[in-house]
Design a protein around this motif. Structure first.
Motif, PDB file in Angstrom:
ATOM      1  N   ALA A 126       0.807  -1.221   0.000  1.00 55.50           N
ATOM      2  CA  ALA A 126       0.000   0.000   0.000  1.00 55.50           C
ATOM      3  C   ALA A 126       0.839   1.270   0.000  1.00 55.50           C
ATOM      4  O   ALA A 126       0.295   2.371   0.038  1.00 55.50           O
ATOM      5  CB  ALA A 126      -0.928   0.002   1.216  1.00 55.50           C
ATOM      6  N   GLY A 127       2.167   1.113  -0.025  1.00 59.04           N
ATOM      7  CA  GLY A 127       3.035   2.280  -0.050  1.00 59.04           C
ATOM      8  C   GLY A 127       3.229   2.932   1.297  1.00 59.04           C
ATOM      9  O   GLY A 127       3.593   4.114   1.379  1.00 59.04           O
ATOM     10  N   VAL A 128       3.022   2.169   2.354  1.00 54.34           N
ATOM     11  CA  VAL A 128       3.229   2.680   3.717  1.00 54.34           C
ATOM     12  C   VAL A 128       4.606   2.209   4.186  1.00 54.34           C
ATOM     13  O   VAL A 128       4.882   1.003   4.171  1.00 54.34           O
ATOM     14  CB  VAL A 128       2.129   2.173   4.668  1.00 54.34           C
ATOM     15  N   PRO A 129       5.499   3.112   4.602  1.00 53.30           N
ATOM     16  CA  PRO A 129       6.842   2.702   5.010  1.00 53.30           C
ATOM     17  C   PRO A 129       6.818   1.853   6.284  1.00 53.30           C
ATOM     18  O   PRO A 129       6.068   2.143   7.214  1.00 53.30           O
ATOM     19  CB  PRO A 129       7.570   4.035   5.257  1.00 53.30           C
ATOM     20  N   ASP A 287      10.547  11.010   6.481  1.00 52.04           N
ATOM     21  CA  ASP A 287      11.281   9.861   5.958  1.00 52.04           C
ATOM     22  C   ASP A 287      11.898   9.001   7.051  1.00 52.04           C
ATOM     23  O   ASP A 287      12.607   8.036   6.757  1.00 52.04           O
ATOM     24  CB  ASP A 287      12.372  10.318   4.979  1.00 52.04           C
ATOM     25  N   ARG A 288      11.631   9.327   8.330  1.00 51.95           N
ATOM     26  CA  ARG A 288      12.152   8.554   9.455  1.00 51.95           C
ATOM     27  C   ARG A 288      11.020   8.097  10.366  1.00 51.95           C
ATOM     28  O   ARG A 288      11.190   7.940  11.572  1.00 51.95           O
ATOM     29  CB  ARG A 288      13.178   9.378  10.253  1.00 51.95           C
ATOM     30  N   ILE A 289       9.848   7.899   9.799  1.00 50.29           N
ATOM     31  CA  ILE A 289       8.685   7.410  10.542  1.00 50.29           C
ATOM     32  C   ILE A 289       8.160   6.185   9.811  1.00 50.29           C
ATOM     33  O   ILE A 289       7.868   6.239   8.618  1.00 50.29           O
ATOM     34  CB  ILE A 289       7.586   8.483  10.670  1.00 50.29           C
ATOM     35  N   TRP A 290       8.035   5.039  10.549  1.00 47.99           N
ATOM     36  CA  TRP A 290       7.680   3.764   9.926  1.00 47.99           C
ATOM     37  C   TRP A 290       6.464   3.141  10.601  1.00 47.99           C
ATOM     38  O   TRP A 290       6.279   3.242  11.808  1.00 47.99           O
ATOM     39  CB  TRP A 290       8.854   2.790  10.033  1.00 47.99           C
ATOM     40  N   PHE A 291       5.685   2.444   9.812  1.00 48.71           N
ATOM     41  CA  PHE A 291       4.533   1.698  10.312  1.00 48.71           C
ATOM     42  C   PHE A 291       4.995   0.581  11.258  1.00 48.71           C
ATOM     43  O   PHE A 291       5.942  -0.149  10.970  1.00 48.71           O
ATOM     44  CB  PHE A 291       3.770   1.090   9.131  1.00 48.71           C
ATOM     45  N   MET A 292       4.304   0.454  12.400  1.00 43.37           N
ATOM     46  CA  MET A 292       4.565  -0.643  13.326  1.00 43.37           C
ATOM     47  C   MET A 292       3.434  -1.664  13.305  1.00 43.37           C
ATOM     48  O   MET A 292       3.647  -2.848  13.120  1.00 43.37           O
ATOM     49  CB  MET A 292       4.701  -0.123  14.773  1.00 43.37           C
TER      50      MET A 292
END
Length: 629
Positions: A126-129, A287-292
């Motif tokens: 889905a394009g979620v980092p 650019d430094r936030i990621w899905f958990m």
């Protein structure tokens, strides 16, 4: 239309949902276990149906019993609350198959987001980092250890089916991996019935950012901005706030848009929370936030979002479940002021945050902020359920105002003899770094000593304790008001006594005497103790020395004592083993968490009285040590 709502939960969760349901004109049904026969939530509902014994597996986690209760009560809808069965896809399916309205997301969405490894694969599509790590199927311990080496230490072990910090362990070096993996698997199996894990790179200065999302059955998905839940202890949230400190409009737009994409990817309906981990070493950057992970339910911390948006999220849930469109469009949802929530736990920070259970003989909470609680004075904190006994929520025009109001509210908490973390919360909220917004998930651990250790009793506390003791001094039998009966330490022609000797935790203290009226912050305990409340702390005093002070014996004999009822999940030593101070001896599971009981000194294991799987009562001797010669 929904007319009668059963809440398949307990405590403050059920009471919170009932509050909105009543306002909307719905009839309410409570369920309860044998541990909750006098609980406020069952008395406040229009009906209350018994589920079964105290054990959650035989009551609140029993799908069959909950459905039977709904049928017997005439309910037409079931709200799972948060926790227990709220993220159980099989329960959701059973509710709908039985003809009830399910107040929650579709079972397919629950399944898609319920397993962290599968959810991350879906998010990538889905394009979620997502956070770098190992999300594979191979659960062999050696394979996982090799993957950890490849990722690079420190690594984070996380339960695939987990949440709430259960089944999660940070590992600093390869030598600790096997033990941490075993502990994470045991905790995950106990909490979720699934011991599989994944591995993630450990972010050096992590912030826990989450976004409240909402979808309806008409294809609309919106967000209600973000929350910061970085103040945690052992991955359990302690203080949450909205919005997140240091969040720029550009980063907010990026993170909230990613959360909406995540919800859309699973055709989400209802309330959900998309959780992100941020590397805050250079501030919050998109650019430094990621899905958990995504929590497919309402969150414990939802009141801070309600405070800054002015919306009732439970009402949104009920309207969406009834087939209505979302109450607002995205551009109609606004963010106003700042809100903070503190979780009041029945635990003792000074004793390693061990849960505290027992009767709430004295229970006073502030009336200056929103308080959501499931207990009341005269009630009991049971070992069977979560130790959170209340949430305190403050709102203000700015972060500083909200923090000050919440700190003042926590300082007013008075609970006895159950111990709480109220004083700890005050110290967190008043910490200069916290006030500046310099927070991350390691905030508490880095300041453990100064945050957990209560201040020495002030002169005001000591004086109040002395007054309390004098007020208990026995008068003469013939004349209850005889002044001779209250002259503690009296001698003819002596200078007026200015101090009184008291004992606090076995230590003698000199308390100044004051002729003023007895403070309202003083509790004259039925056991004879004088308890003084200040800044969220409860200071207990006695007028007579305990046996250890009087020289009647040593303070300890090497016994390792169970601090509460629980289940032994691991025994790490055997008789004859040499141990060092701080070494884990026995691991006890109680109140949904594992508690490691460690050696108090260097020595030798004289005996071990329990084995893994044993149920033990509070005060049971689990093992015994002798001092090293």
């Amino acid at each position: 239309m929904i007319t009668t709502l059963l809440v398949a939960n307990r405590g403050e969760i059920a009471r919170r949902i009932f509050r909105t349901a009543r306002r909307m004109g719905l009839a309410t049904v409570a369920v309860y276990s044998d541990a909750d026969t006098q609980a406020p939530h069952m008395r406040e509902a229009d009906q209350a149906v018994r589920l079964g014994p105290a054990a959650a597996q035989e009551s609140y986690l029993s799908v069959e019993r909950v459905l039977a209760a709904a049928a017997a009560s005439g309910a037409d809808a079931i709200h799972p609350g948060y926790g227990f069965l709220s993220e159980n896809a099989e329960f959701a399916e059973a509710v709908m198959a039985a003809g009830f309205v399910w107040v929650g997301p579709p079972p397919a969405a629950i399944r898609a987001m319920g397993l962290k490894d599968a959810a991350k694969a879906l998010m990538i599509e889905a394009g979620v980092p997502v956070t770098p790590g190992y999300h594979g199927e191979n659960q062999d311990a050696d394979h996982l250890a090799a993957q950890a080496e490849q990722i690079g230490y420190p690594v984070l072990i996380k339960a695939v089916a987990g949440g709430g910090g259960k089944g999660m362990r940070k590992v600093e070096r390869p030598a600790d991996f096997a033990e941490a993996l075993g502990a994470a698997r045991r905790e995950a199996a106990a909490a979720f019935g699934d011991d599989r894990v994944l591995l993630e790179t450990y972010v050096a200065r992590p912030r826990h950012i989450e976004v409240q999302v909402f979808g309806d059955s008409h294809g609309q998905v919106v967000h209600l901005f973000e929350r910061d839940c970085s103040l945690q202890r052992r991955h359990q949230k302690v203080i949450e706030e909205a919005p997140a400190p240091g969040m720029s409009p550009e980063v907010r737009e990026a993170v909230c848009a990613a959360a909406v994409r995540a919800a859309q990817a699973v055709d989400y309906v209802g309330a959900g929370t998309v959780e992100f981990i941020a590397d805050a070493s250079e501030g919050l950057r998109a650019d430094r936030i990621w899905f958990m992970e995504m929590n497919t339910r309402l969150q414990v911390e939802h009141p801070v979002t309600e405070a800054v948006t002015g919306q009732d999220l439970v009402e949104w849930q009920l309207r969406v479940a009834a087939g209505e469109p979302l109450p607002l469009t995205q551009d109609q949802i606004t963010l106003t002021g700042w809100a903070m929530e503190a979780r009041l736990y029945a635990e003792n920070p000074a004793a390693g945050f061990l849960p505290s259970i027992g009767d709430l003989e004295h229970f006073v909470l502030p009336d200056t902020v929103r308080v959501d609680t499931g207990v009341e004075a005269g009630g009991t904190v049971s070992p069977h359920y979560d130790p959170m006994i209340a949430k305190l929520i403050a709102h203000g025009a700015s972060r500083q105002v909200a923090a000050r109001r919440l700190a003042d509210a926590c300082a007013q908490v008075q609970v006895w003899p159950v111990r709480t973390n109220a004083g700890f919360l005050v110290r967190c909220l008043e910490d200069p770094d916290f006030r500046r917004g310099e927070i991350d998930t390691g905030f508490i651990a880095a300041r453990q000593d100064r945050l957990t250790e209560a201040a020495e009793p002030s002169a005001r506390v000591l004086s109040a304790a002395a007054q309390g003791l004098l007020s208990q001094a026995p008068a003469s039998a013939s004349e209850p008001s005889d002044p001779w009966g209250v002259l503690t330490g009296f001698r003819l022609n002596a200078i007026r006594q200015s101090h009184l000797r008291l004992y606090q935790e076995g230590q003698a203290v000199e308390a100044p005497l004051d002729d003023g009226p007895l403070s309202a912050d003083v509790l004259l305990d039925a056991s004879g103790a004088i308890v003084v409340f200040e800044a969220g702390e409860a200071y207990a005093f006695s007028g007579t020395p305990p046996a250890s002070v009087a020289g009647e014996g040593p303070a300890g004999d090497g016994a390792v004592i169970a601090p509460m009822p629980g289940k032994v999940v691991a025994v790490a030593v055997k008789a004859g083993d040499a141990v060092t101070r701080g070494q884990t001896l026995v691991t006890l599971e109680a109140m949904k968490m594992e508690h490691a009981l460690a050696a108090a000194f260097d020595g030798v294991v004289e005996s071990v009285s329990v084995a893994a799987g044993d149920q033990v009562s509070e005060g049971a001797v689990l093992a015994r040590l002798t001092q090293a010669s």
